[in-house]
Design an enzyme around this catalytic site. Structure first.
Site, short mmCIF file in Angstrom:
data_model
loop_
_atom_site.label_atom_id
_atom_site.label_comp_id
_atom_site.label_asym_id
_atom_site.label_seq_id
_atom_site.Cartn_x
_atom_site.Cartn_y
_atom_site.Cartn_z
CG ASP A 10 -3.12 14.54 -12.70
OD1 ASP A 10 -2.90 14.11 -11.55
OD2 ASP A 10 -3.43 15.72 -12.94
CE LYS A 52 -2.59 17.74 -4.08
NZ LYS A 52 -2.23 18.27 -5.40
#
Length: 269
Positions: A10, A52
């Protein structure tokens, strides 16, 4: 050879941006800018790891946030509302992400050690490509250059908690088996991503979102406070199914050695 051939990392809270503050602060600002609705940093952290747009959608479903929204607008958040918040979020995030591009302590040395063992470095993020196109070169200037990266909006199938970004790394890096890969993340959706891809998973309990402290705050924190926060973060990551949980990427080499021993015994994720 029956060993780890790749790690898929990540970004925010794992390799850069200790505490994962770049996205959390921007979510707070985007809600305020788009609709004059206040959310807290703690609330902003809850769905971390999702794409998002999906993150904003999940925030709107938090009971406290939904109650505030209902009080202000007399209804729950709609898809059009999410679009408006996302439209406010994107330019803010693009503008500010470079300020959070420094590698977390230990990352550069760990990457070098992994590469010395012939391990390839993949990566993926809940950030969309427009943000990653700013973050990736900024991180490279600080010395962090993964072999491959995938953004949350790159693939038609979607992002986390699905396996697709992790699997795209497998394809791009030419890895022979998903069992020879380790997915490393500081948030539950990224652990789910790795599990869904059939990989070993490692959660990071201190450097990222669940611990939720800046590097400076962490350095001055009492041992007791560190222990409480670490336990809170580790419990969430283990609950998500992580095979291992360590403090930060600096601790990964020992985990890789342990996984290699398990692979040699015929174990699989």
């Amino acid at each position: 050879m029956n060993r780890i051939h790749a790690v898929i990392l990540d970004w925010a809270g794992t390799t850069v941006d200790f505490g994962s503050f770049a996205p959390t602060q921007i979510f707070v600002e985007a809600f305020r800018q788009a609709f004059d609705v206040e959310i807290t940093l703690a609330e902003a952290r809850v769905p971390m790891g999702l794409g998002k747009w999906q993150h904003i959608e999940a925030l709107g479903k938090l009971p406290a946030v939904d109650a505030r929204w209902q009080a202000k607008f007399g209804r729950s958040m709609s898809a059009a509302d999410i679009d408006a918040i996302y439209a406010a979020f994107m330019p803010l995030q693009i503008a500010k992400v470079v300020d959070f591009s420094s590698p977390i302590a230990g990352v550069i040395d760990t990457i070098a050690a992994l590469r010395a063992e012939g391990i390839k470095i993949g990566s993926c993020s809940g950030y969309p490509r427009a943000v990653m196109e700013r973050l990736v070169p900024a991180a490279a200037e600080h010395g962090y250059r993964p072999d491959h990266w995938v953004a949350t909006d790159d693939l038609a199938a979607g992002g986390r908690p699905g396996p697709w970004m992790a699997l795209q790394n497998v394809i791009a890096l030419g890895i022979d088996a998903v069992a020879h890969c380790v997915k490393v993340d500081d948030a539950a959706p990224g652990i789910s991503e790795g599990l869904n891809a059939g990989m070993w998973t490692v959660g990071l309990a201190v450097s990222g979102n669940e611990f939720g402290a800046t590097w400076d705050a962490y350095q001055t924190m009492s041992k007791e406070d560190v222990a409480v926060r670490r336990e809170h973060a580790a419990s969430k990551l283990y609950a998500a199914g992580a095979h291992y949980v360590v403090d930060s990427l600096a601790d990964l080499s020992g985990v890789i050695a342990h996984i290699n021993a398990r692979l040699a015994q015929g174990e699989r994720p």
